[in-house]
Design an enzyme around this catalytic site. Structure first.
Site, short mmCIF file in Angstrom:
data_model
loop_
_atom_site.label_atom_id
_atom_site.label_comp_id
_atom_site.label_asym_id
_atom_site.label_seq_id
_atom_site.Cartn_x
_atom_site.Cartn_y
_atom_site.Cartn_z
N GLY A 1 27.75 19.28 3.04
CA GLY A 1 29.00 18.90 3.70
C GLY A 1 29.45 17.51 3.29
N GLY B 1 25.70 20.06 34.91
CA GLY B 1 26.80 20.47 35.78
C GLY B 1 27.44 21.76 35.32
N ALA C 1 35.91 9.66 19.24
CA ALA C 1 35.59 9.03 20.52
C ALA C 1 36.84 8.49 21.21
CB ALA C 1 34.59 7.90 20.29
N HIS D 1 48.28 -15.87 5.40
CA HIS D 1 47.83 -15.83 4.00
C HIS D 1 46.61 -16.72 3.83
CE1 HIS D 1 47.98 -15.68 -0.35
NE2 HIS D 1 47.82 -17.00 -0.35
P1 FAD Z 1 29.94 13.44 23.90
O1 FAD Z 1 29.92 12.05 23.40
O2 FAD Z 1 29.26 14.49 23.09
O3 FAD Z 1 29.39 13.41 25.37
C1 FAD Z 1 29.24 14.56 26.13
C2 FAD Z 1 28.20 14.28 27.19
O4 FAD Z 1 28.18 15.38 28.09
C3 FAD Z 1 26.78 14.18 26.63
O5 FAD Z 1 26.18 13.01 27.12
C4 FAD Z 1 26.09 15.43 27.15
O6 FAD Z 1 24.70 15.22 27.42
C5 FAD Z 1 26.84 15.68 28.44
N1 FAD Z 1 26.84 17.08 28.89
C6 FAD Z 1 27.14 18.19 28.18
N2 FAD Z 1 27.10 19.28 28.94
C7 FAD Z 1 26.75 18.87 30.17
C8 FAD Z 1 26.55 19.52 31.41
N3 FAD Z 1 26.72 20.83 31.52
N4 FAD Z 1 26.18 18.78 32.47
C9 FAD Z 1 26.02 17.42 32.37
N5 FAD Z 1 26.19 16.75 31.23
C10 FAD Z 1 26.58 17.45 30.14
N6 FAD Z 1 33.83 9.24 16.48
C11 FAD Z 1 34.61 8.15 16.29
O7 FAD Z 1 35.70 8.05 16.87
N7 FAD Z 1 34.19 7.12 15.47
C12 FAD Z 1 33.00 7.18 14.82
O8 FAD Z 1 32.67 6.24 14.10
C13 FAD Z 1 32.18 8.31 15.00
N8 FAD Z 1 30.99 8.40 14.39
C14 FAD Z 1 30.19 9.48 14.62
C15 FAD Z 1 28.97 9.57 13.96
C16 FAD Z 1 28.13 10.66 14.16
C17 FAD Z 1 26.81 10.72 13.46
C18 FAD Z 1 28.55 11.68 15.06
C19 FAD Z 1 27.64 12.85 15.33
C20 FAD Z 1 29.75 11.62 15.71
C21 FAD Z 1 30.60 10.53 15.48
N9 FAD Z 1 31.85 10.43 16.09
C22 FAD Z 1 32.64 9.35 15.86
C23 FAD Z 1 32.34 11.47 17.00
C24 FAD Z 1 32.13 11.01 18.46
O9 FAD Z 1 30.76 10.74 18.66
C25 FAD Z 1 32.60 12.11 19.40
O10 FAD Z 1 33.95 12.44 19.10
C26 FAD Z 1 32.52 11.63 20.84
O11 FAD Z 1 31.20 11.27 21.18
C27 FAD Z 1 33.00 12.74 21.78
O12 FAD Z 1 33.00 12.25 23.07
P2 FAD Z 1 32.83 13.22 24.33
O13 FAD Z 1 32.73 12.33 25.50
O14 FAD Z 1 33.89 14.25 24.27
O15 FAD Z 1 31.46 13.99 24.09
P1 NAD Z 2 33.52 17.44 8.98
O1 NAD Z 2 34.38 18.54 9.46
O2 NAD Z 2 34.08 16.08 8.82
O3 NAD Z 2 32.91 17.82 7.56
C1 NAD Z 2 32.17 18.98 7.33
C2 NAD Z 2 32.23 19.30 5.85
O4 NAD Z 2 31.30 20.32 5.60
C3 NAD Z 2 33.61 19.81 5.42
O5 NAD Z 2 34.01 19.16 4.25
C4 NAD Z 2 33.36 21.30 5.19
O6 NAD Z 2 34.20 21.85 4.21
C5 NAD Z 2 31.91 21.29 4.76
N1 NAD Z 2 31.20 22.56 4.95
C6 NAD Z 2 31.30 23.41 6.00
N2 NAD Z 2 30.44 24.45 5.84
C7 NAD Z 2 29.79 24.23 4.67
C8 NAD Z 2 28.77 24.93 3.96
N3 NAD Z 2 28.24 26.06 4.43
N4 NAD Z 2 28.33 24.40 2.79
C9 NAD Z 2 28.85 23.23 2.31
N5 NAD Z 2 29.81 22.55 2.94
C10 NAD Z 2 30.27 23.03 4.11
O7 NAD Z 2 32.24 17.45 9.95
P2 NAD Z 2 31.05 16.43 10.10
O8 NAD Z 2 30.99 15.50 8.96
O9 NAD Z 2 29.86 17.25 10.43
O10 NAD Z 2 31.49 15.62 11.39
C11 NAD Z 2 31.68 16.32 12.62
C12 NAD Z 2 32.71 15.64 13.46
O11 NAD Z 2 32.27 14.39 13.91
C13 NAD Z 2 33.99 15.43 12.70
O12 NAD Z 2 34.99 16.24 13.27
C14 NAD Z 2 34.34 14.00 12.89
O13 NAD Z 2 35.61 13.86 13.46
C15 NAD Z 2 33.30 13.44 13.83
N6 NAD Z 2 32.80 12.20 13.21
C16 NAD Z 2 33.65 11.16 13.11
C17 NAD Z 2 33.24 10.01 12.49
C18 NAD Z 2 34.20 8.88 12.37
O14 NAD Z 2 35.20 8.87 13.08
N7 NAD Z 2 33.93 7.90 11.52
C19 NAD Z 2 31.97 9.92 11.95
C20 NAD Z 2 31.14 11.02 12.05
C21 NAD Z 2 31.56 12.15 12.69
#
Ligand code: FAD
Ligand code: NAD
Length: 479
Positions: free
Chosen positions: A188, A122, A327, A451
């Protein structure tokens, strides 16, 4: 099929799919455009969260936690087992089944609520229209009353370590390894580095985490970060702060990583290298130049507190806008926006969004950190309760960590809660609820907690704010 909808959502991640369901529940005709395809070429819902983020990572964290429990912690309970074995493909297949079940569940919810899922990419064009290009290159234009952009985010790439999806991988690759790497490098020490480093570390990988900053988890309350750092060290995670990776090259099946730190240049060899240095908003090619939308300096779509963009009737939510990439933050924005489109007065409390790192023990936080309060000159008091003094934690042999409650020095209103410890994710939610109701530390301390529960540690930390904790020696005493 009509090409006119009250609401068109772009992106079916937790921000977009929740917004679409809520809008439909409020009686608005709603379509959700999603470009992610499943293996059969159908539309795949759920976004990063369900497919390659929150859910699959938690599935692997739970599997690997069980493995580590059996291997390392059962003897203390008097239970002996033969050396446990891990079947990585079976573990990954379980994770994939959970993902399939949940993404299929969103499809059912769409059907149930009357949301039309449209497969394709989109793009917002002028005049609240959305151009959709499907997999075959066919273009159609949807007319929308209102548009909600929820395109999410993608991993940041760094030039010294280009992801090749085989040896140098991002978080998606790290959720699908076919065997445990003997040596795993992670760039990271953020949320992903710690969670996925923990998964493969628990399963036997020798994990080295290279972090550019000198400080560990700088956004977290520093007392909690320090405590967590000690616990991870004890678990064998080798976290090297203040390191700068200058190159990562694949050579004879190994990744050779060169990095510099205060004591000079170093070379390490890994079987796999995970690059986890942050994510960036997926805002490019999402709107035409005459749509009226703008980006901020970080590439996020510019929005106000109500997620309104600079283009009338166009909203943006989730990872594609400012704020933590979580999320639940995106989902709540989705609910708020759908309600506002339906004419309701809705707003969001950005001060009360919990965040969790799902290591073991978990790290969870809500509200302000002690260093933020100091920097802002806010007078505060703090109460701390260690899990070592919790009967339930002791019974579970899970006593690492502490709960910390921060409250305003005069009003006693709770300003933040920071936890490293067992079930921290669920414990912190109790304080989120208390904060939403404007509770004081005294209020929390006056509530009856069952508790023995881990929750008692939250109450005791609240009591400790004024020196009233029962199960530890209070630093300050009150009459
Ligand atoms: P997304 O989930 O990225 O969804 C965006 C959607 O838009 C995708 O399906 C994509 O295909 C679609 N899209 C993009 N552009 C277009 C387009 N032009 N047309 C149509 N479709 C499109 N967050 C937590 O809160 N708890 C966690 O435990 C957690 N664990 C994570 C672990 C990992 C490994 C990662 C990578 C992230 C984690 N996050 C976690 C972060 C979380 O996944 C994101 O914050 C969340 O998915 C963002 O939601 P969103 O809907 O904004 O985007
Ligand atoms: P992050 O921002 O949590 O951590 C990235 C880390 O990489 C930072 O500590 C930063 O200083 C370091 N870094 C950046 N550039 C670097 C370099 N060149 N060399 C070495 N270190 C470097 O990002 P992430 O772990 O990639 O996660 C991405 C996003 O996904 C986060 O914003 C997080 O909110 C979301 N996420 C959330 C969860 C959760 O809620 N449990 C889990 C996974 C991801």
């Amino acid at each position: 099929m009509s090409d006119k909808y009250d609401v068109v959502v772009i992106g079916a991640g937790p921000a977009g799919y929740v917004a679409a369901i809520k809008a439909a529940q409020l009686g608005l005709s709603t379509a959700c455009v999603e470009k992610w395809l499943d293996q059969k070429g159908g539309v795949r819902l759920g976004g990063t969260c369900l497919n390659t983020g929150c859910i699959p990572s938690k599935a692997l964290l739970d599997s690997s936690h069980k493995f580590a429990e059996i291997r390392d912690h059962l003897a203390a309970h008097g239970i002996s087992v033969k050396t446990p074995q891990i079947d990585v493909p079976a573990m990954i297949a379980r994770k994939d089944r959970i993902v399939d079940q949940l993404t299929g569940g969103i499809a059912s919810l769409f059907k149930h609520n009357g949301v039309t899922a449209i497969s394709g990419t989109g793009k917002v064009i002028a005049g609240t229209k959305v151009e959709v290009t499907d997999g075959d290159g066919q273009v159609r234009v949807l007319e929308a009353g209102d548009i909600i952009l929820a395109a999410g985010s993608v991993p940041v790439q760094i030039p010294p370590a280009p992801v090749d999806n085989e040896f140098i991988i991002d978080s998606t690759g790290a959720l699908a390894l076919s065997e445990v790497p003997a040596r795993l490098g992670v760039i990271g020490a953020g949320v992903i580095g710690l969670e996925l480093g923990s998964v493969w570390g628990r399963l036997g990988a020798d994990v080295v985490v290279l972090e550019a900053l000198d400080e560990f988890l700088p956004m977290m309350d520093q007392q909690i970060a320090k405590e967590a750092g000690k616990i991870f060290k004890k678990q064998g995670l080798d976290i090297r702060l203040g390191t700068r990776v200058t190159s990562a090259a694949v050579n004879e099946g190994k990744v050779e990583v060169v990095y510099s730190s205060a004591d000079g240049e170093h070379t390490e060899h890994f079987d796999k290298l995970i690059v986890a240095v942050g994510r960036r908003p997926r805002s490019e090619e999402l709107f035409s130049s005459d749509s009226g939308l703008t980006l901020d300096e970080r590439g996020c779509i510019f929005v106000n507190d109500f997620c309104e963009t600079e283009a009338p009737r166009v909203y943006a939510i989730g990872d594609v806008v400012r704020g933590p990439m979580l999320a639940h933050k995106g989902s709540e924005e989705g609910v708020m926006v759908a309600e506002r489109i339906a004419g309701r007065q809705a707003q969001m409390n950005y001060d009360c969004i919990p965040s969790v790192i799902y290591t073991h023990p978990e790290i969870a936080a809500v509200g302000r950190t002690e260093q933020e309060l100091k920097a802002d000159g806010v007078e505060y008091k703090s109460g701390v309760f260690p899990f070592a003094a919790s009967g339930r934690a002791l019974a579970a042999n899970d006593t690492d960590g502490l709960v910390k409650v921060l409250a305003h020095a005069e009003t006693d209103r709770i300003l933040g809660c920071h936890i490293v410890g067992p079930s921290a994710a669920d414990l912190v939610q109790q304080v989120v609820i208390a904060m939403e109701f404007g509770a004081s530390a005294e209020d929390l301390g006056m509530i009856v907690f069952g508790h023995p529960t881990l929750s008692e540690a939250v109450r005791e930390a609240a009591l400790a704010v004024d020196g009233h904790a029962i199960h530890i020696a209070n630093r300050k005493r009150r009459k």
